[in-house]
Design a protein around this motif. Structure first.
Motif, mmCIF file in Angstrom:
data_model
loop_
_atom_site.group_PDB
_atom_site.id
_atom_site.type_symbol
_atom_site.label_atom_id
_atom_site.label_comp_id
_atom_site.label_asym_id
_atom_site.label_seq_id
_atom_site.Cartn_x
_atom_site.Cartn_y
_atom_site.Cartn_z
ATOM 1 N N SER A 35 0.858 -1.180 0.000
ATOM 2 C CA SER A 35 0.000 0.000 0.000
ATOM 3 C C SER A 35 0.893 1.228 0.000
ATOM 4 O O SER A 35 2.119 1.122 -0.011
ATOM 5 N N PHE A 36 0.266 2.383 0.042
ATOM 6 C CA PHE A 36 1.013 3.632 0.051
ATOM 7 C C PHE A 36 0.855 4.297 1.398
ATOM 8 O O PHE A 36 -0.145 4.125 2.075
ATOM 9 N N SER A 37 1.852 5.056 1.775
ATOM 10 C CA SER A 37 1.852 5.721 3.068
ATOM 11 C C SER A 37 1.830 7.227 2.846
ATOM 12 O O SER A 37 2.403 7.727 1.879
ATOM 13 N N ASN A 38 1.168 7.935 3.744
ATOM 14 C CA ASN A 38 1.199 9.381 3.653
ATOM 15 C C ASN A 38 2.600 9.865 3.993
ATOM 16 O O ASN A 38 3.224 9.358 4.923
ATOM 17 N N ARG A 39 3.059 10.825 3.239
ATOM 18 C CA ARG A 39 4.387 11.340 3.516
ATOM 19 C C ARG A 39 4.354 12.121 4.829
ATOM 20 O O ARG A 39 3.306 12.592 5.260
#
Length: 130
Positions: A35-39
């Motif tokens: 998944s992607f993570s918030n920066r």
């Protein structure tokens, strides 16, 4: 930020959101990306660009005609970090260059975490009806 090209026929403007979208879709195609993570929050970006841009897992910067990309993601368990990161770098770079015609000089892949299945590994007894 917008990527702008000018020629004798006119101007071409590509928004940061479009490049971010290309990068996310290219990274999704790589095996091992969970998944992607918030920066991480950047106070300057929050004030300058607004709070919605802070939530994006992709950061785009332009250095002259070159584009630099940073992407924050979580990988699946039991995957080699180096292999996944290199594949994401290659896929994101090729996708952006093919779709925009602009040179991508750097793709930074930041592994924010490992995405574990919450139900896996629990050996607790399960309730049954009698």
């Amino acid at each position: 930020m917008e990527v702008t090209s000018t020629n004798e026929k006119g101007n071409l403007v590509i928004s940061e959101e479009v490049i971010s979208s290309i990068a996310i879709n290219a990274a999704k195609d790589v095996e091992g990306v969970g998944s992607f993570s918030n920066r991480p929050f950047d106070v300057f970006s929050t004030i300058k660009k607004g709070s919605l841009k802070v939530m994006s897992p992709v950061r785009i910067s332009q250095n002259g005609d070159d584009i630099n990309v940073s992407i924050y993601l979580n990988i699946e368990p039991n995957k080699k970090i180096k292999t996944v990161a290199q594949n994401v770098q290659q896929n994101v770079k090729e996708s952006i260059q093919n779709m925009t015609g602009r040179l991508v000089s750097k793709v930074n892949v930041i592994i924010a975490g490992i995405e574990f299945d919450e139900n896996a590994g629990t050996n607790e007894p399960k309730e049954t009806e009698n």
